[in-house]
Design a protein around this motif. Structure first.
Motif, short mmCIF file in Angstrom:
data_model
loop_
_atom_site.label_atom_id
_atom_site.label_comp_id
_atom_site.label_asym_id
_atom_site.label_seq_id
_atom_site.Cartn_x
_atom_site.Cartn_y
_atom_site.Cartn_z
N TYR A 85 0.85 -1.18 0.00
CA TYR A 85 0.00 0.00 0.00
C TYR A 85 0.89 1.24 0.00
O TYR A 85 1.26 1.77 1.04
N ASP A 87 2.46 4.73 -2.65
CA ASP A 87 2.51 5.51 -3.88
C ASP A 87 3.89 6.16 -3.96
O ASP A 87 4.22 7.03 -3.15
N HIS A 127 -4.24 2.69 2.76
CA HIS A 127 -5.60 3.20 2.64
C HIS A 127 -6.01 3.78 3.99
O HIS A 127 -6.59 3.11 4.84
N CYS A 379 -5.44 9.40 -1.52
CA CYS A 379 -5.80 8.15 -2.20
C CYS A 379 -6.35 8.42 -3.59
O CYS A 379 -7.08 9.38 -3.81
N ASN A 380 -6.01 7.55 -4.51
CA ASN A 380 -6.53 7.67 -5.88
C ASN A 380 -7.60 6.62 -6.14
O ASN A 380 -7.67 6.04 -7.21
N HIS A 381 -8.44 6.38 -5.15
CA HIS A 381 -9.51 5.39 -5.26
C HIS A 381 -10.87 6.07 -5.28
O HIS A 381 -11.11 7.04 -4.56
N HIS A 394 -14.97 -0.39 -8.56
CA HIS A 394 -13.82 0.24 -7.89
C HIS A 394 -12.98 0.91 -8.97
O HIS A 394 -12.49 0.24 -9.89
N HIS A 396 -9.63 3.11 -9.92
CA HIS A 396 -8.32 3.41 -9.32
C HIS A 396 -7.31 3.69 -10.42
O HIS A 396 -7.48 3.29 -11.58
N THR A 399 -0.23 4.43 -10.40
CA THR A 399 0.57 5.63 -10.17
C THR A 399 1.81 5.70 -11.05
O THR A 399 2.42 6.77 -11.17
N TRP A 404 -6.09 4.71 -15.62
CA TRP A 404 -7.21 4.43 -14.71
C TRP A 404 -7.91 3.14 -15.12
O TRP A 404 -8.02 2.82 -16.31
#
Length: 594
Positions: A85, A87, A127, A379-381, A394, A396, A399, A404
């Motif tokens: 988890y 980036d 997250h 977050c990019n969610h 979902h 996302h 990175t 996407w």
């Protein structure tokens, strides 16, 4: 920046009792630097009905090294998954807005504190979940709510009302004040405040004085001032102003947490009622529509969500306004690919630019009714739901590639029924809401009469946590029955058999729109989404008016509060339905954090 992972897997399987174990060891690098204090987890994936098992979780040490292990007793060989988890891309995207020169300096100054990576807030190592129960005042921030109340029949004017939500108040569940909109048949969409807080801690400090009311049928947009529990129309943007820009049917409202930034309002059609996804930008000082620097639009419009820190906007697709204004026809449901949109569009906010379009399955992703980013700005969610397709996606970003992806993580199957309009009944998902701590996703099925609660702590592995029945077709039409063939299937998505009523009153219609308290303990539910849909599926909403109830979440159990009921039946000049709602100090859908 590339992430380099060096690891070693060791698998040991014991024949006796089918005990199996797995270990992972390695070092995590971001380019040539060690990735320290990064959240890591070791999972065992189950392909059958059993949920996946978390074997062990931890963090990398100061030089990026880590080691995890775990074991399970399984009948078949285990399928291990190692998850990181993190980036590695820490480059900040500068934001530029096409605005009058006098306002450009304000915006750039507001962004300047994030222009240097070392001055930015630390990036989340996983997250991240907000601890929103720290402040006691959060428990009392929804003593009042502003609700949108269209006239159910349309021969009289719609209204915006302030209602009392305080159980200790003498005026509990009643209207405190209201304002009647000036013309008939406006049909307000999703209302929102003109200002957005830039963080969770700033929500209660932000002074919110204006609420934006887009009207789907009349094409008008109202700017309503609110102060000392009283309303006043400060600006009425006529539909002609939108028509001249070849847009119509304004629906959703979002604001950027920046001085001088405009209010974004999504529009669903062109001047003729054909599908066209576009936006109008409203100046927060003059309340005039700003001229956009470059024309950019999508084939269909719908809901949208903002991620200011990454300069990203994601929009969804509904369909042609001239079609959905009359409800659903059998031919449209049989030819969903031609009648409704099934894409998500990823935009750069400023300068406006379409970055990518995500093509969903033509059925599962048909009529994407809502899309929302997580509240955590790092977050990019995001998550999206489809109405006709009754699926949850979902969304996302990779990175490294900036690409996407939208993955279907849940699907509510149609119910096989008898004595209804069709042999199969879709759930017809109409709204979703993400808790402020980004742990829970609530989704409501307008026809099935169910609110499902999903655990999204790991957004790649969404799991059902609970459900509650509130109204629905089976309550409104007792003759409608679920065929016995459904009993042979997995029953997780079926409507619960237990039903309850607030103040002994039946809930007319089904759960359509929701709002959640910031502490995540109270979920407010309304039963009207759009009058053409209300009339088609629940005629009693048109004749008797709408309602709002409250679901209490206590120790992960969802329970209908039997004391809370806001009922519009018998209202003067009514009946009215209840649509959208906003808390005075902000809520789980009002703000786009920076």
């Amino acid at each position: 920046m590339r992430s380099i992972l060096i690891l070693c897997l060791v698998l040991a399987v014991g024949e006796a009792m089918r005990d199996q174990s797995i270990a992972v060891k390695g070092r995590l690098m971001c380019g040539d630097k060690a990735a320290a204090n990064v959240r890591i987890k070791l999972w065992e994936e189950d392909s059958g009905p059993d949920p996946d098992d978390l074997l062990e979780a931890g963090y990398t040490d100061s030089d990026g090294s880590f080691q995890l292990s775990g074991g399970e007793a399984e009948l078949t060989p285990i399928d291990p998954i190692f998850k990181v988890y993190h980036d590695c891309d820490d480059n900040f995207i500068s934001h530029e807005y096409s605005k009058p020169n006098a306002q450009q300096a304000e915006i750039l100054q507001d962004f300047s504190k994030f222009s240097k990576p070392e001055e930015r807030p630390p990036m989340a190592v996983e997250h991240q979940m907000y601890d929103y129960r720290q402040a006691e005042e959060e428990l009392h921030d929804e003593l009042f709510a502003i609700v949108c109340c269209p006239h159910s029949i349309g021969f009289d004017r719609d209204k915006i009302a302030l209602v009392d939500l305080d159980p200790s108040s003498e005026t509990f569940c009643t209207t405190i004040s209201e304002i009647i909109l000036p013309s008939n048949g406006d049909e307000p969409g999703r209302i929102n405040w003109a200002k957005s807080a830039d963080s969770l801690t700033e929500m209660n400090k932000l002074v919110r004085k204006h609420i934006i009311v887009p009207c789907m049928n009349s094409g008008k947009i109202y700017v309503i001032a609110f102060e000392k529990q009283q309303f006043k129309i400060e600006k009425e943007i006529q539909s002609d102003e939108l028509t001249r820009k070849n847009v119509s049917c304004p629906y959703a409202v979002r604001s950027l947490p920046l001085k001088g930034a405009p209010v974004h309002v999504s529009t669903l059609g062109d001047r003729y009622g054909n599908g066209k996804g576009d936006f109008v930008l409203i100046d927060r000082k003059t309340w005039e529509i700003r001229k956009k620097s470059e024309p950019a639009f999508s084939p269909f419009g719908g809901d949208f969500t903002l991620q200011p820190r990454h300069n990203i906007l994601i929009s969804s697709e509904w369909g042609h306004p001239r079609l959905f204004r009359d409800g659903f026809s059998p031919s449209e449901l049989e030819n969903v690919s031609e009648s409704f949109g099934s894409r998500l569009h990823v935009w750069q906010i400023s300068p406006p630019k379409l970055l990518q379009s995500l093509h969903l399955d033509s059925f599962d992703g048909s009529l994407v009714i809502a899309v929302k980013f997580l509240h955590n700005a790092d977050c990019n969610h995001a998550f999206a739901i489809s109405a006709v397709g009754s699926s949850i996606f979902h969304v996302h970003m990779n990175t490294l590639t900036k690409h996407w992806t939208a993955d279907r993580v849940a699907h509510i199957p149609c119910l096989k029924v008898e004595h209804w309009q069709s042999d199969e009944m879709p759930a017809l998902l109409t709204d979703m809401i993400i808790s402020m701590d980004d742990r829970w996703l609530y989704v409501c099925g307008f026809l099935h009469g169910v609110i499902w609660r999903f655990d999204i702590q790991d957004p790649f592995r969404v799991t059902l946590n609970g459900k509650i029945n509130i109204g629905g077709v089976f309550d409104s039409f007792p003759e409608v029955r679920i065929k016995s063939s459904n009993a042979m299937e997995d029953r997780w998505w079926l409507p619960p058999e237990t039903r309850s009523f607030a103040r002994g009153t039946k809930f007319r219609g089904g759960p359509a729109l929701m709002q959640l308290s910031k502490d995540g303990c109270r979920l407010y539910v309304c039963n009207s989404f759009y009058k053409a849909w209300d009339a088609q599926f629940y005629p009693e909403l048109i004749s008797d008016g709408g309602q709002m109830v409250r679901v209490d979440i206590i120790e992960n159990e969802m329970k209908l509060n039997d004391r809370f009921l806001l009922d519009m039946k018998g209202q003067p000049n009514g009946p009215f339905v209840i649509r959208d709602m906003k808390f005075l100090d902000g809520d789980c859908t009002s703000d786009s954090f920076l």
